[in-house]
Design a protein around this motif. Structure first.
Motif, PDB file in Angstrom:
ATOM      1  N   THR A   1       0.810  -1.051  -0.067  1.00 46.43           N
ATOM      2  CA  THR A   1       0.114   0.169   0.169  1.00 46.43           C
ATOM      3  C   THR A   1       0.913   1.214   0.017  1.00 46.43           C
ATOM      4  OG1 THR A   1      -1.898  -1.095   1.227  1.00 46.43           O
ATOM      5  CG2 THR A   1      -1.788   1.172   1.260  1.00 46.43           C
ATOM      6  N   VAL A   2       0.619   2.079  -0.910  1.00 40.94           N
ATOM      7  CA  VAL A   2       1.228   3.351  -0.757  1.00 40.94           C
ATOM      8  C   VAL A   2       0.120   4.369  -0.898  1.00 40.94           C
ATOM      9  CG1 VAL A   2       2.953   4.857  -2.066  1.00 40.94           C
ATOM     10  CG2 VAL A   2       3.264   2.480  -1.991  1.00 40.94           C
ATOM     11  N   SER A   3      -0.663   4.671   0.250  1.00 41.60           N
ATOM     12  CA  SER A   3      -1.710   5.615   0.320  1.00 41.60           C
ATOM     13  C   SER A   3      -1.918   6.200   1.674  1.00 41.60           C
ATOM     14  CB  SER A   3      -2.662   4.876  -0.254  1.00 41.60           C
ATOM     15  OG  SER A   3      -4.126   5.493  -0.298  1.00 41.60           O
ATOM     16  N   SER A   4      -2.484   7.280   1.974  1.00 39.45           N
ATOM     17  CA  SER A   4      -2.654   7.616   3.310  1.00 39.45           C
ATOM     18  C   SER A   4      -3.879   6.815   3.965  1.00 39.45           C
ATOM     19  CB  SER A   4      -3.111   9.082   3.360  1.00 39.45           C
ATOM     20  OG  SER A   4      -4.100   9.245   2.577  1.00 39.45           O
ATOM     21  N   GLY A   5      -4.636   6.082   2.956  1.00 42.03           N
ATOM     22  CA  GLY A   5      -5.830   5.305   3.354  1.00 42.03           C
ATOM     23  C   GLY A   5      -5.165   4.063   3.569  1.00 42.03           C
ATOM     24  N   SER A   6      -5.003   3.474   4.958  1.00 40.80           N
ATOM     25  CA  SER A   6      -4.250   2.363   5.013  1.00 40.80           C
ATOM     26  C   SER A   6      -4.973   0.993   4.563  1.00 40.80           C
ATOM     27  CB  SER A   6      -3.973   2.263   6.834  1.00 40.80           C
ATOM     28  OG  SER A   6      -5.352   2.106   7.336  1.00 40.80           O
ATOM     29  N   SER A   7      -6.189   1.086   4.198  1.00 37.91           N
ATOM     30  CA  SER A   7      -6.820  -0.157   3.803  1.00 37.91           C
ATOM     31  C   SER A   7      -6.818  -0.173   2.135  1.00 37.91           C
ATOM     32  CB  SER A   7      -8.448  -0.394   4.028  1.00 37.91           C
ATOM     33  OG  SER A   7      -8.956   0.762   3.492  1.00 37.91           O
TER      34      SER A   7
END
Length: 186
Positions: free
Chosen positions: A105-111
């Motif tokens: 994951t490369v996102s501020s949304g951890s899911s």
């Protein structure tokens, strides 16, 4: 300020389990030792309270590095035997079609999962395939990845198929007949 103090110990004459706490300008580290050898460390090392874990011969230092570092001085080959693995993921079911893997994951949304590698069980004793998935859309959902490549248990590789019938099987996307299967460029 730099201190390295024993905060807990278990053992009769010499500690068999010891916990050391180190605090300095870069962060705080708890180092767990078994019989005098570092077993694992947990701490923050970058003045931003980023958690870091080190397992085995590695230890968290005050120099920024990977968030998880697993090391071993074992010189045996990693090609056979469970004891030589540095990391093992287990899903404790005996169901064909079940799988376990790692997600990226490369996102501020951890899911939000952007890619993953999954071992898919196809037979008893954890015989199975290795499947590679990537996300091809911007849908904000936990996992919209689709399989792109599969290595079968007997070695056949499939791109665009989950059932490769040759050492390398490349299949076009069924909805896009305008894309070539191969392109050679210089």
């Amino acid at each position: 300020e730099n201190n390295n103090q024993l905060t807990a110990a278990i053992g009769v004459s010499a500690p068999s389990l010891a916990v050391f706490n180190q605090t300095d300008a870069a962060g705080t580290i708890a180092n767990f030792q078994l019989n005098g050898t570092s077993a694992f460390s947990v701490g923050t090392t970058d003045n931003q309270n980023t958690p870091t874990i080190a397992v085995g011969a590695a230890s968290v230092t005050t120099n920024p590095g990977p968030m998880v570092d697993i090391a071993s001085a074992n010189k045996e080959a990693m090609t056979s035997g469970v004891k030589n693995l540095l990391l093992r993921l287990r899903y404790t079911v005996n169901t064909n079609g079940a799988g376990t893997g790692i997600g990226f994951t490369v996102s501020s949304g951890s899911s939000n999962v952007g890619a993953k590698i999954v071992h898919v069980r196809t037979n008893t004793a954890s015989q199975g395939d290795l499947a590679f998935f990537t996300k091809g859309d911007t849908i904000d959902a936990s996992d919209t990845t689709t399989e792109k490549l599969r290595i079968k248990d007997l070695g056949n590789v499939g791109i665009g198929t989950t059932s490769p019938y040759a050492k390398l099987s490349v299949h076009a996307n069924a909805t896009d007949s305008t894309q070539p299967l191969f392109a050679v460029a210089s």
